[in-house]
Motif scaffolding. Structure first.
Motif, PDB file in Angstrom:
ATOM      1  N   ARG A   1      -3.073  49.537 -13.262  1.00  0.00           N
ATOM      2  CA  ARG A   1      -2.430  49.698 -14.571  1.00  0.00           C
ATOM      3  C   ARG A   1      -1.146  48.873 -14.661  1.00  0.00           C
ATOM      4  O   ARG A   1      -0.845  48.302 -15.703  1.00  0.00           O
ATOM      5  CB  ARG A   1      -2.121  51.169 -14.826  1.00  0.00           C
ATOM      6  N   LEU A   2      -0.402  48.833 -13.575  1.00  0.00           N
ATOM      7  CA  LEU A   2       0.856  48.102 -13.563  1.00  0.00           C
ATOM      8  C   LEU A   2       0.631  46.604 -13.763  1.00  0.00           C
ATOM      9  O   LEU A   2       1.444  45.914 -14.376  1.00  0.00           O
ATOM     10  CB  LEU A   2       1.589  48.360 -12.244  1.00  0.00           C
ATOM     11  N   PHE A   3      -0.496  46.112 -13.257  1.00  0.00           N
ATOM     12  CA  PHE A   3      -0.809  44.686 -13.361  1.00  0.00           C
ATOM     13  C   PHE A   3      -1.868  44.381 -14.422  1.00  0.00           C
ATOM     14  O   PHE A   3      -2.327  43.251 -14.530  1.00  0.00           O
ATOM     15  CB  PHE A   3      -1.288  44.155 -12.009  1.00  0.00           C
ATOM     16  N   ALA A   4      -2.248  45.377 -15.213  1.00  0.00           N
ATOM     17  CA  ALA A   4      -3.351  45.200 -16.170  1.00  0.00           C
ATOM     18  C   ALA A   4      -3.006  44.242 -17.300  1.00  0.00           C
ATOM     19  O   ALA A   4      -3.889  43.599 -17.884  1.00  0.00           O
ATOM     20  CB  ALA A   4      -3.763  46.544 -16.748  1.00  0.00           C
ATOM     21  N   ARG A   5      -1.735  44.152 -17.661  1.00  0.00           N
ATOM     22  CA  ARG A   5      -1.300  43.302 -18.768  1.00  0.00           C
ATOM     23  C   ARG A   5      -1.972  43.720 -20.080  1.00  0.00           C
ATOM     24  O   ARG A   5      -2.412  42.883 -20.879  1.00  0.00           O
ATOM     25  CB  ARG A   5      -1.578  41.820 -18.493  1.00  0.00           C
ATOM     26  N   LEU A   6      -2.043  45.043 -20.266  1.00  0.00           N
ATOM     27  CA  LEU A   6      -2.562  45.588 -21.517  1.00  0.00           C
ATOM     28  C   LEU A   6      -1.378  46.023 -22.371  1.00  0.00           C
ATOM     29  O   LEU A   6      -0.546  46.829 -21.933  1.00  0.00           O
ATOM     30  CB  LEU A   6      -3.478  46.793 -21.253  1.00  0.00           C
ATOM     31  N   TYR A   7      -1.302  45.501 -23.596  1.00  0.00           N
ATOM     32  CA  TYR A   7      -0.187  45.792 -24.483  1.00  0.00           C
ATOM     33  C   TYR A   7      -0.734  46.391 -25.780  1.00  0.00           C
ATOM     34  O   TYR A   7      -1.620  45.812 -26.408  1.00  0.00           O
ATOM     35  CB  TYR A   7       0.602  44.518 -24.790  1.00  0.00           C
ATOM     36  N   PHE A   8      -0.182  47.525 -26.178  1.00  0.00           N
ATOM     37  CA  PHE A   8      -0.655  48.225 -27.371  1.00  0.00           C
ATOM     38  C   PHE A   8       0.404  48.089 -28.467  1.00  0.00           C
ATOM     39  O   PHE A   8       1.516  48.631 -28.329  1.00  0.00           O
ATOM     40  CB  PHE A   8      -0.918  49.695 -27.048  1.00  0.00           C
ATOM     41  N   PRO A   9       0.104  47.360 -29.545  1.00  0.00           N
ATOM     42  CA  PRO A   9       1.100  47.116 -30.596  1.00  0.00           C
ATOM     43  C   PRO A   9       1.620  48.409 -31.212  1.00  0.00           C
ATOM     44  O   PRO A   9       0.853  49.331 -31.504  1.00  0.00           O
ATOM     45  CB  PRO A   9       0.330  46.284 -31.626  1.00  0.00           C
ATOM     46  N   THR A  10       2.923  48.473 -31.397  1.00  0.00           N
ATOM     47  CA  THR A  10       3.543  49.599 -32.097  1.00  0.00           C
ATOM     48  C   THR A  10       3.537  49.276 -33.592  1.00  0.00           C
ATOM     49  O   THR A  10       4.064  48.236 -34.003  1.00  0.00           O
ATOM     50  CB  THR A  10       4.993  49.804 -31.624  1.00  0.00           C
ATOM     51  N   PRO A  11       2.936  50.135 -34.424  1.00  0.00           N
ATOM     52  CA  PRO A  11       2.810  49.823 -35.856  1.00  0.00           C
ATOM     53  C   PRO A  11       4.164  49.652 -36.540  1.00  0.00           C
ATOM     54  O   PRO A  11       5.162  50.282 -36.175  1.00  0.00           O
ATOM     55  CB  PRO A  11       2.073  51.049 -36.415  1.00  0.00           C
ATOM     56  N   ASN A  12       4.183  48.778 -37.539  1.00  0.00           N
ATOM     57  CA  ASN A  12       5.335  48.596 -38.420  1.00  0.00           C
ATOM     58  C   ASN A  12       6.618  48.245 -37.676  1.00  0.00           C
ATOM     59  O   ASN A  12       7.690  48.795 -37.956  1.00  0.00           O
ATOM     60  CB  ASN A  12       5.554  49.861 -39.267  1.00  0.00           C
ATOM     61  N   THR A  13       6.522  47.352 -36.704  1.00  0.00           N
ATOM     62  CA  THR A  13       7.725  46.893 -35.990  1.00  0.00           C
ATOM     63  C   THR A  13       7.830  45.382 -36.097  1.00  0.00           C
ATOM     64  O   THR A  13       6.842  44.666 -35.910  1.00  0.00           O
ATOM     65  CB  THR A  13       7.686  47.295 -34.500  1.00  0.00           C
ATOM     66  N   THR A  14       9.032  44.914 -36.436  1.00  0.00           N
ATOM     67  CA  THR A  14       9.311  43.485 -36.535  1.00  0.00           C
ATOM     68  C   THR A  14      10.651  43.196 -35.883  1.00  0.00           C
ATOM     69  O   THR A  14      11.664  43.749 -36.295  1.00  0.00           O
ATOM     70  CB  THR A  14       9.366  43.032 -38.006  1.00  0.00           C
TER      71      THR A  14
ATOM     72  N   VAL B   1      14.324  43.506 -16.760  1.00  0.00           N
ATOM     73  CA  VAL B   1      13.141  43.067 -16.022  1.00  0.00           C
ATOM     74  C   VAL B   1      12.044  42.785 -17.044  1.00  0.00           C
ATOM     75  O   VAL B   1      11.957  43.443 -18.079  1.00  0.00           O
ATOM     76  CB  VAL B   1      12.665  44.120 -14.996  1.00  0.00           C
ATOM     77  N   THR B   2      11.244  41.763 -16.766  1.00  0.00           N
ATOM     78  CA  THR B   2      10.084  41.468 -17.602  1.00  0.00           C
ATOM     79  C   THR B   2       8.891  41.220 -16.697  1.00  0.00           C
ATOM     80  O   THR B   2       9.050  40.807 -15.549  1.00  0.00           O
ATOM     81  CB  THR B   2      10.290  40.225 -18.494  1.00  0.00           C
ATOM     82  N   ASP B   3       7.707  41.461 -17.229  1.00  0.00           N
ATOM     83  CA  ASP B   3       6.519  41.106 -16.455  1.00  0.00           C
ATOM     84  C   ASP B   3       6.274  39.601 -16.605  1.00  0.00           C
ATOM     85  O   ASP B   3       7.068  38.885 -17.229  1.00  0.00           O
ATOM     86  CB  ASP B   3       5.311  41.959 -16.848  1.00  0.00           C
ATOM     87  N   SER B   4       5.204  39.118 -16.043  1.00  0.00           N
ATOM     88  CA  SER B   4       4.962  37.669 -16.024  1.00  0.00           C
ATOM     89  C   SER B   4       4.629  37.091 -17.388  1.00  0.00           C
ATOM     90  O   SER B   4       4.574  35.870 -17.556  1.00  0.00           O
ATOM     91  CB  SER B   4       3.841  37.322 -15.030  1.00  0.00           C
ATOM     92  N   ASN B   5       4.422  37.955 -18.379  1.00  0.00           N
ATOM     93  CA  ASN B   5       4.191  37.487 -19.748  1.00  0.00           C
ATOM     94  C   ASN B   5       5.439  37.611 -20.615  1.00  0.00           C
ATOM     95  O   ASN B   5       5.380  37.378 -21.829  1.00  0.00           O
ATOM     96  CB  ASN B   5       3.040  38.258 -20.397  1.00  0.00           C
TER      97      ASN B   5
END
Length: 210
Positions: free
Chosen positions: A73-86, A121-125
């Motif tokens: 999970r830590l390395f999955a690089r799955l990102y779930f968009p948060t609605p209505n955010t800019t 800290v940021t992941d590789s993306n």
């Protein structure tokens, strides 16, 4: 007679206040002083980034060991968009853990030097699972205000951010411009978890010589 002169000369040199003058080093130039100040600041930034990278790695290893999350999970690089955010914000399968454990160590790094602008800290993306407290203010719906005060859970896709996130060099210094228009220097150090490159720790600072 010659011996007497030698004895007298030695005695005079040994007398307090009559010692031979020492050769004082020439005063340092403005350029030399600036270079020393810059080197000292870079050392502080590197120390902070290395500590942040180490502490983040330790925290993530504990998540896996305690089964709070998994390595996959830590390395999955799955990102779930948060609605209505800019700008667009995202959640992940581990960002709640990041908020619980990483903000404190990021803030500790940030507060270690008054010239630091951020310590994250940021992941590789380029994904920021948790930002400094000062940049994690509640969303208000005011796009301009939120843009400045809430920078967490965003994906940094600018060139400098991606270079830092994906670099596996021991450390990297990049000159970059923030979204606010401010120019800072960014010190980054890789974060390794279970022997794998996860991302990086980044410390941004304004040079005292500029």
């Amino acid at each position: 007679m010659k011996s007497l002169y030698v004895v007298l000369a030695s005695a005079l040199l040994a007398t307090p206040g009559l010692a031979a003058p020492k050769n004082e080093p020439p005063p340092k130039s403005a350029g030399e002083l600036a270079a020393e100040a810059q080197a000292a600041q870079e050392h502080e930034a590197l120390t902070a980034a290395e500590t942040l990278a180490h502490d983040t790695s330790v925290a993530m290893e504990k998540w896996i060991d305690s089964k709070a999350t998994t390595e996959e999970r830590l390395f999955a690089r799955l990102y779930f968009p948060t609605p209505n955010t800019t700008p667009q914000r995202y959640t992940t399968q581990y960002d709640a853990l990041a908020e619980r454990d990483l903000i404190a160590i990021e803030d500790k790094a940030l507060l270690s030097d008054k010239t630091f602008q951020y310590a994250i800290v940021t992941d590789s993306n380029g994904y920021i699972p948790a930002h400094n407290t000062r940049f994690t203010k509640p969303l208000t719906g005011n796009a301009q205000q939120d843009y400045l005060n809430n920078r967490t859970k965003r994906m940094l896709a600018d060139t400098a951010s991606l270079i830092a996130a994906r670099s596996e060099a021991p450390h990297l210094i990049l000159r970059t411009k923030l979204e606010t228009g401010e120019v800072v220097y960014d010190m980054s150090v890789p974060i390794v978890v279970r022997g794998k490159h996860w991302g990086c720790a980044r410390v941004g600072y304004k040079r005292v010589t500029e």
